[in-house]
Design a protein around this motif. Structure first.
Motif, PDB file in Angstrom:
ATOM      1  N   LEU A   1       0.807  -1.216   0.000  1.00  0.00           N
ATOM      2  CA  LEU A   1       0.000   0.000   0.000  1.00  0.00           C
ATOM      3  C   LEU A   1       0.845   1.273   0.000  1.00  0.00           C
ATOM      4  O   LEU A   1       0.299   2.372  -0.078  1.00  0.00           O
ATOM      5  N   GLY A   2       2.174   1.126   0.106  1.00  0.00           N
ATOM      6  CA  GLY A   2       3.039   2.298   0.149  1.00  0.00           C
ATOM      7  C   GLY A   2       3.062   2.983   1.498  1.00  0.00           C
ATOM      8  O   GLY A   2       3.459   4.141   1.613  1.00  0.00           O
ATOM      9  N   ASP A   3       2.645   2.271   2.547  1.00  0.00           N
ATOM     10  CA  ASP A   3       2.604   2.820   3.904  1.00  0.00           C
ATOM     11  C   ASP A   3       3.947   2.576   4.584  1.00  0.00           C
ATOM     12  O   ASP A   3       4.104   1.642   5.386  1.00  0.00           O
ATOM     13  N   GLY A   4       4.923   3.412   4.293  1.00  0.00           N
ATOM     14  CA  GLY A   4       6.258   3.235   4.853  1.00  0.00           C
ATOM     15  C   GLY A   4       6.301   3.401   6.355  1.00  0.00           C
ATOM     16  O   GLY A   4       6.984   2.647   7.061  1.00  0.00           O
ATOM     17  N   ASP A   5       5.577   4.392   6.878  1.00  0.00           N
ATOM     18  CA  ASP A   5       5.567   4.604   8.327  1.00  0.00           C
ATOM     19  C   ASP A   5       4.980   3.396   9.044  1.00  0.00           C
ATOM     20  O   ASP A   5       5.511   2.918  10.056  1.00  0.00           O
ATOM     21  N   GLY A   6       3.859   2.886   8.523  1.00  0.00           N
ATOM     22  CA  GLY A   6       3.227   1.726   9.148  1.00  0.00           C
ATOM     23  C   GLY A   6       4.120   0.499   9.107  1.00  0.00           C
ATOM     24  O   GLY A   6       4.233  -0.240  10.089  1.00  0.00           O
ATOM     25  N   ALA A   7       4.773   0.266   7.963  1.00  0.00           N
ATOM     26  CA  ALA A   7       5.640  -0.910   7.836  1.00  0.00           C
ATOM     27  C   ALA A   7       6.843  -0.807   8.761  1.00  0.00           C
ATOM     28  O   ALA A   7       7.281  -1.808   9.341  1.00  0.00           O
ATOM     29  N   ALA A   8       7.388   0.397   8.901  1.00  0.00           N
ATOM     30  CA  ALA A   8       8.529   0.574   9.810  1.00  0.00           C
ATOM     31  C   ALA A   8       8.121   0.271  11.250  1.00  0.00           C
ATOM     32  O   ALA A   8       8.875  -0.368  12.008  1.00  0.00           O
ATOM     33  N   ALA A   9       6.930   0.722  11.640  1.00  0.00           N
ATOM     34  CA  ALA A   9       6.446   0.439  12.990  1.00  0.00           C
ATOM     35  C   ALA A   9       6.218  -1.059  13.186  1.00  0.00           C
ATOM     36  O   ALA A   9       6.536  -1.624  14.243  1.00  0.00           O
ATOM     37  N   THR A  10       5.675  -1.707  12.162  1.00  0.00           N
ATOM     38  CA  THR A  10       5.456  -3.152  12.243  1.00  0.00           C
ATOM     39  C   THR A  10       6.780  -3.898  12.352  1.00  0.00           C
ATOM     40  O   THR A  10       6.891  -4.894  13.076  1.00  0.00           O
ATOM     41  N   ALA A  11       7.811  -3.418  11.647  1.00  0.00           N
ATOM     42  CA  ALA A  11       9.128  -4.053  11.731  1.00  0.00           C
ATOM     43  C   ALA A  11       9.678  -3.981  13.159  1.00  0.00           C
ATOM     44  O   ALA A  11      10.305  -4.941  13.645  1.00  0.00           O
ATOM     45  N   SER A  12       9.452  -2.869  13.830  1.00  0.00           N
ATOM     46  CA  SER A  12       9.920  -2.750  15.212  1.00  0.00           C
ATOM     47  C   SER A  12       9.215  -3.753  16.115  1.00  0.00           C
ATOM     48  O   SER A  12       9.834  -4.367  16.995  1.00  0.00           O
ATOM     49  N   ARG A  13       7.931  -3.947  15.887  1.00  0.00           N
ATOM     50  CA  ARG A  13       7.184  -4.945  16.661  1.00  0.00           C
ATOM     51  C   ARG A  13       7.682  -6.356  16.337  1.00  0.00           C
ATOM     52  O   ARG A  13       7.799  -7.215  17.228  1.00  0.00           O
ATOM     53  N   LEU A  14       7.977  -6.596  15.059  1.00  0.00           N
ATOM     54  CA  LEU A  14       8.471  -7.910  14.657  1.00  0.00           C
ATOM     55  C   LEU A  14       9.843  -8.182  15.263  1.00  0.00           C
ATOM     56  O   LEU A  14      10.158  -9.313  15.651  1.00  0.00           O
TER      57      LEU A  14
ATOM     58  N   ALA B   1      14.172  -1.454   4.738  1.00  0.00           N
ATOM     59  CA  ALA B   1      14.690  -0.826   3.518  1.00  0.00           C
ATOM     60  C   ALA B   1      13.550  -0.411   2.603  1.00  0.00           C
ATOM     61  O   ALA B   1      13.516   0.714   2.089  1.00  0.00           O
ATOM     62  N   GLU B   2      12.592  -1.323   2.400  1.00  0.00           N
ATOM     63  CA  GLU B   2      11.468  -0.988   1.526  1.00  0.00           C
ATOM     64  C   GLU B   2      10.611   0.121   2.133  1.00  0.00           C
ATOM     65  O   GLU B   2      10.097   0.987   1.416  1.00  0.00           O
ATOM     66  N   ALA B   3      10.456   0.116   3.442  1.00  0.00           N
ATOM     67  CA  ALA B   3       9.666   1.152   4.109  1.00  0.00           C
ATOM     68  C   ALA B   3      10.337   2.508   4.011  1.00  0.00           C
ATOM     69  O   ALA B   3       9.660   3.547   4.033  1.00  0.00           O
ATOM     70  N   ALA B   4      11.657   2.526   3.886  1.00  0.00           N
ATOM     71  CA  ALA B   4      12.382   3.801   3.844  1.00  0.00           C
ATOM     72  C   ALA B   4      12.164   4.550   2.533  1.00  0.00           C
ATOM     73  O   ALA B   4      12.238   5.781   2.495  1.00  0.00           O
ATOM     74  N   VAL B   5      11.894   3.824   1.440  1.00  0.00           N
ATOM     75  CA  VAL B   5      11.785   4.476   0.124  1.00  0.00           C
ATOM     76  C   VAL B   5      10.615   5.452   0.055  1.00  0.00           C
ATOM     77  O   VAL B   5      10.801   6.624  -0.296  1.00  0.00           O
ATOM     78  N   PRO B   6       9.369   5.040   0.377  1.00  0.00           N
ATOM     79  CA  PRO B   6       8.273   6.013   0.311  1.00  0.00           C
ATOM     80  C   PRO B   6       8.392   7.129   1.344  1.00  0.00           C
ATOM     81  O   PRO B   6       7.730   8.159   1.224  1.00  0.00           O
ATOM     82  N   ARG B   7       9.255   6.940   2.344  1.00  0.00           N
ATOM     83  CA  ARG B   7       9.474   7.990   3.353  1.00  0.00           C
ATOM     84  C   ARG B   7      10.574   8.957   2.926  1.00  0.00           C
ATOM     85  O   ARG B   7      10.927   9.872   3.661  1.00  0.00           O
ATOM     86  N   GLY B   8      11.122   8.761   1.717  1.00  0.00           N
ATOM     87  CA  GLY B   8      12.141   9.672   1.198  1.00  0.00           C
ATOM     88  C   GLY B   8      13.534   9.396   1.705  1.00  0.00           C
ATOM     89  O   GLY B   8      14.419  10.253   1.598  1.00  0.00           O
ATOM     90  N   ASN B   9      13.786   8.189   2.231  1.00  0.00           N
ATOM     91  CA  ASN B   9      15.099   7.859   2.796  1.00  0.00           C
ATOM     92  C   ASN B   9      15.792   6.794   1.946  1.00  0.00           C
ATOM     93  O   ASN B   9      16.049   5.673   2.400  1.00  0.00           O
ATOM     94  N   SER B  10      16.073   7.148   0.702  1.00  0.00           N
ATOM     95  CA  SER B  10      16.645   6.165  -0.222  1.00  0.00           C
ATOM     96  C   SER B  10      18.036   5.721   0.191  1.00  0.00           C
ATOM     97  O   SER B  10      18.396   4.542   0.041  1.00  0.00           O
TER      98      SER B  10
END
Length: 504
Positions: free
Chosen positions: A67-80, A95-104
């Motif tokens: 869905l392109g939800d980088g913030d949500g995926a990053a938060a889920t990674a922390s829980r994982l 890494a994938e979550a960082a791209v839509p957040r502008g952190n290439s």
């Protein structure tokens, strides 16, 4: 979902309660039906019931990333991570979550030396966001060669479409369609390719089947709306947009089509209403940006419209719509001399239609220029259908990829005088028809008429690359075109597509 993950989920949910199990099962069905937003809601609720179960977290992260939800995926990674996720999977998710957040750069650092197809896909996205189109293309090639990752094949096919290599894109779509998880994207992209080739009946058949299979997804309806628009069937396009709106009323793509079709119908107050909240953030070259600028002109705000169209034309000097509309805005503000200078390059072409010529006549008359007389004669000829029928024949032939017919139509037009717009199209048709030397001559003639024009540079490079003639010169020309218009995805992707070939 793989059987291994399904088994892991079954074991994880034992004793977690019926609610969590039911929600995960429903999420699986929603993912299969591409109802990703609904799946995200169910998985989040399942985690609230079952706790931070690693298998559910992995499912949620995958959905969020799609869905392109980088913030949500990053938060889920922390829980994982707290739940025992491996460092390799965490690095890939982050890494994938960082791209839509502008952190290439962060994405690339997280990927490290990972050369899996999934990592190459994320690497390509990060490099593309940094403007390294050649690096992105190389990553997609490596990923496609090393394994069948459906999302990578999807991105690779889209890249090739943007590079105007439909044959190569079709090959990736064929590979994608053989993967169970790739059938949705394969069908959508196949329909897109069919539309680009003018095969509308084939595209509509595919999309109609998709709409039946994925009834709660707007994508097939949106694609059909765009196809009907290209066919000139506005009522059908509006009907498809309404179907998409019924499924996903808040989808920004639905709003974009509503704006587009309101513009075509001249409903300018509606256009302004739909876009008013976005005014400050609109890209002047985007479809919405151009529609909003025209709405300002049509509702009595020519000065603001003039400024908007001027910004658009400055960024893309070969955008014919921005040029026509800027000239109209200049006329509306009383600057007829500037208006004539703006529209003149379009009116000078043999491909000029009544709209361009009529605008040029109005501007020349208002400025008291002698150019009005010959332009008026050309306008009468255009209205009578002279030259326009050949131009229409050529364009229709290009659309259906009848390269010989297109070359014949444009060659006839070229006999009436040197015209870079005609010569560019002639060169393209000839290159596809297997007449490489003639294509290069036509493209070089167009470039001689407009030596610094990005479009003529691009075409001169493209026909050389397509025919395998003097690849170093082809790459130099494509690079010049891309440098002149760095935001042009077609130029960037075509350069990346050919500069890795032997001899380049």
């Amino acid at each position: 979902m793989t059987s291994r993950l399904a088994l892991a989920l079954l074991l994880a949910l034992t004793g977690c309660g019926d609610d969590a199990a039911e929600r995960v099962a429903r999420a699986e069905r929603e993912i299969a039906g591409m109802e990703l937003g609904a799946a995200k809601v169910d998985l989040t609720a399942a985690l609230a019931d079952a706790g931070d179960d690693p298998a559910i977290l992995r499912m949620l992260a995958a959905v969020q990333l799609r869905l392109g939800d980088g913030d949500g995926a990053a938060a889920t990674a922390s829980r994982l991570e707290r739940s025992g996720g491996s460092q390799a999977e965490l690095a890939l998710i982050r890494a994938e979550a960082a791209v839509p957040r502008g952190n290439s750069d962060q994405a690339l650092a997280l990927l490290g030396q990972d050369a899996s197809p999934a990592a190459e896909r994320v690497r390509a996205a990060a490099l593309s966001a940094k403007g390294d189109t050649a690096g992105a293309f190389a990553a997609l090639q490596r990923g496609a060669a090393s394994g069948g990752d459906p999302l990578l094949l999807r991105d690779y096919a889209r890249f090739l479409i943007a590079a105007q290599d439909l044959d190569a894109a079709s090959r990736q779509v064929e590979a994608l369609s053989r993967l169970p998880a790739g059938k949705f994207d394969a069908a959508l992209i196949a329909a897109d390719i069919a539309v680009r080739r003018g095969q509308f009946a084939e595209a509509h058949a595919v999309l109609e089947q998709m709409a039946a299979k994925y009834p709660r997804v707007p994508d097939p309806w949106l694609a059909r709306a765009n196809a009907f628009d290209l066919q000139g069937k506005l009522d059908d396009a509006l009907a498809m947009t309404s179907r998409a709106a019924a499924v996903a009323p808040d989808d920004p793509r639905v709003r974009d089509l509503q704006v587009q079709f309101a513009s075509m119908k001249g409903e300018w107050d509606k256009v302004r209403s739909l876009l008013a909240r976005q005014e400050r953030d609109l890209d002047p070259l985007s479809a919405n940006g151009l529609s909003y600028a025209e709405a300002m002109l049509r509702t009595g705000h020519p000065e603001q419209a003039r400024a908007m169209f001027q910004r658009a034309l400055t960024r893309s000097p070969n955008n014919p719509f921005a040029r026509i509309m800027l000239a109209e805005a200049q006329l509306a503000t009383g600057d007829s001399l500037a208006a004539f200078g703006t529209v003149r390059p379009l009116a000078a072409s043999q491909l000029a239609g009544p709209r361009e010529l009529e605008l040029a006549v109005k501007a020349a008359d208002a400025a008291g220029l002698p150019d009005a007389t010959p332009l008026r004669a050309r306008l009468r000829a255009a209205q009578a259908g002279q030259a326009q029928s050949l131009a229409a024949e050529g364009q229709a032939a290009l659309a259906r990829e009848d390269w010989s017919a297109a070359a014949q139509a444009y060659a006839q037009l070229a006999q009436s005088g040197d015209d870079p717009e005609v010569l560019k199209r002639l060169a393209l048709a000839l290159s596809h028809a297997g007449k490489g030397e003639e294509a290069i001559r036509a493209a070089d003639k167009a470039r001689a008429l407009r030596p610094e024009d990005p479009d003529t540079l691009y075409m001169a490079g493209l026909v050389r690359a397509r025919t395998g003639t003097d690849l170093p010169t082809a790459i130099t020309l494509l690079r010049k075109a891309s440098s002149a218009e760095p935001t042009n995805a077609v130029f960037r992707n075509t350069l990346a597509r050919y500069q890795t070939q032997p001899g380049a």
